[in-house]
Design a protein around this motif. Sequence first.
Motif, PDB file in Angstrom:
ATOM      1  N   PRO A   1      -6.970  -7.592   3.553  1.00  0.00           N
ATOM      2  CA  PRO A   1      -7.550  -7.249   4.859  1.00  0.00           C
ATOM      3  C   PRO A   1      -8.426  -8.359   5.429  1.00  0.00           C
ATOM      4  O   PRO A   1      -8.371  -8.640   6.633  1.00  0.00           O
ATOM      5  CB  PRO A   1      -8.359  -5.983   4.553  1.00  0.00           C
TER       6      PRO A   1
ATOM      7  N   MET B   1       0.824  -1.207   0.000  1.00  0.00           N
ATOM      8  CA  MET B   1       0.000   0.000   0.000  1.00  0.00           C
ATOM      9  C   MET B   1       0.861   1.260   0.000  1.00  0.00           C
ATOM     10  O   MET B   1       0.602   2.200  -0.758  1.00  0.00           O
ATOM     11  CB  MET B   1      -0.932  -0.002   1.212  1.00  0.00           C
TER      12      MET B   1
ATOM     13  N   CYS C   1      -6.284  -1.181  -4.876  1.00  0.00           N
ATOM     14  CA  CYS C   1      -7.644  -1.730  -4.822  1.00  0.00           C
ATOM     15  C   CYS C   1      -7.605  -3.250  -4.766  1.00  0.00           C
ATOM     16  O   CYS C   1      -8.361  -3.888  -4.014  1.00  0.00           O
ATOM     17  CB  CYS C   1      -8.443  -1.266  -6.037  1.00  0.00           C
TER      18      CYS C   1
ATOM     19  N   THR D   1      -5.183  -5.241  -3.702  1.00  0.00           N
ATOM     20  CA  THR D   1      -4.721  -5.707  -2.393  1.00  0.00           C
ATOM     21  C   THR D   1      -5.809  -5.548  -1.340  1.00  0.00           C
ATOM     22  O   THR D   1      -6.011  -6.425  -0.493  1.00  0.00           O
ATOM     23  CB  THR D   1      -3.463  -4.933  -1.970  1.00  0.00           C
ATOM     24  N   SER D   2      -6.548  -4.433  -1.397  1.00  0.00           N
ATOM     25  CA  SER D   2      -7.607  -4.177  -0.413  1.00  0.00           C
ATOM     26  C   SER D   2      -8.776  -5.148  -0.546  1.00  0.00           C
ATOM     27  O   SER D   2      -9.535  -5.333   0.408  1.00  0.00           O
ATOM     28  CB  SER D   2      -8.126  -2.743  -0.575  1.00  0.00           C
TER      29      SER D   2
END
Length: 280
Positions: free
Chosen positions: A44, A4, A37, A39-40
């Motif tokens: 999480p 990030m 985006c 990775t998100s």
Amino acid sequence: MITMVGNLILVLLVIADPHLHTPMYFFLANLSCLEMCYTSTLLPRLLFSLWTRDRSISVNGCLVQYYFFGVLLSTECYLLAVMSYDRYLAICKPLHYTFLMNGKFCFWLIAGSWISGLVSNTIITCLELQLSFCGPPEIEHFFCDLAPVLKLSCSNSHPVETATFILASMDTIPTFLLTLICYTCIIINILQLQSKAMRQKAFSTCSSHLIVVILFFSSLIIVYMSPKTNTPKGLHQVFSLFYTVLTPTVNPLIYSLRNREVQLALSRTAKKAVLVAQFP
């Protein structure tokens, strides 16, 4: 956090520094936004499950995760091909580069990449929504990928599998071949350089780009175009780590933060930030 922060730094630099307002950095900034985006969408939820030991997810949540993941993944395939074509024009056709890579054409290349990703994965997800699930409520994966979800279906999943194979082929093979062709032309052009130092520098940059691209596309092809092969248990999950975790982490380092122009932009932006802090 590395993924990030690395991608966010690149996006902010491209926005803040006028020297980076070029097609190459426009594409790189779009790649970084996509990676954030991307990775998100997955990590999480994975980290939450590892921390709390709560590994449950609703069917609708699973399908939504797959849809956004699939759209971003397909879009990245096209975007990497666009970036390789941009580098091909810049290195092999420098006199025509400014004319060909104008702002309108760059916009349509980005828009085309997103539209292609949206269309292919909307079709697959709509077919997936027609299925009913009655298998054991457990997915043999660390995210809601298509193949392990289909194993839980008690409906005929053949249409989904066929559509996935066809659309995955369309998303990966042409873009991968275009990328390889562009880099082959670039390497041939590099070989014609007179300066040995310039050849070594160019080869170092192109080889690192090519290694990441090959790793990304080959892992995709193995996972999505051969989902029923008798591979050892867990091998598909290992290949999935390459394009879900590894490439989003190394892309900003390989494509941008090793670049001298980006390093100079980072230095200029940092100096401006210090001056603003000292003299608000």
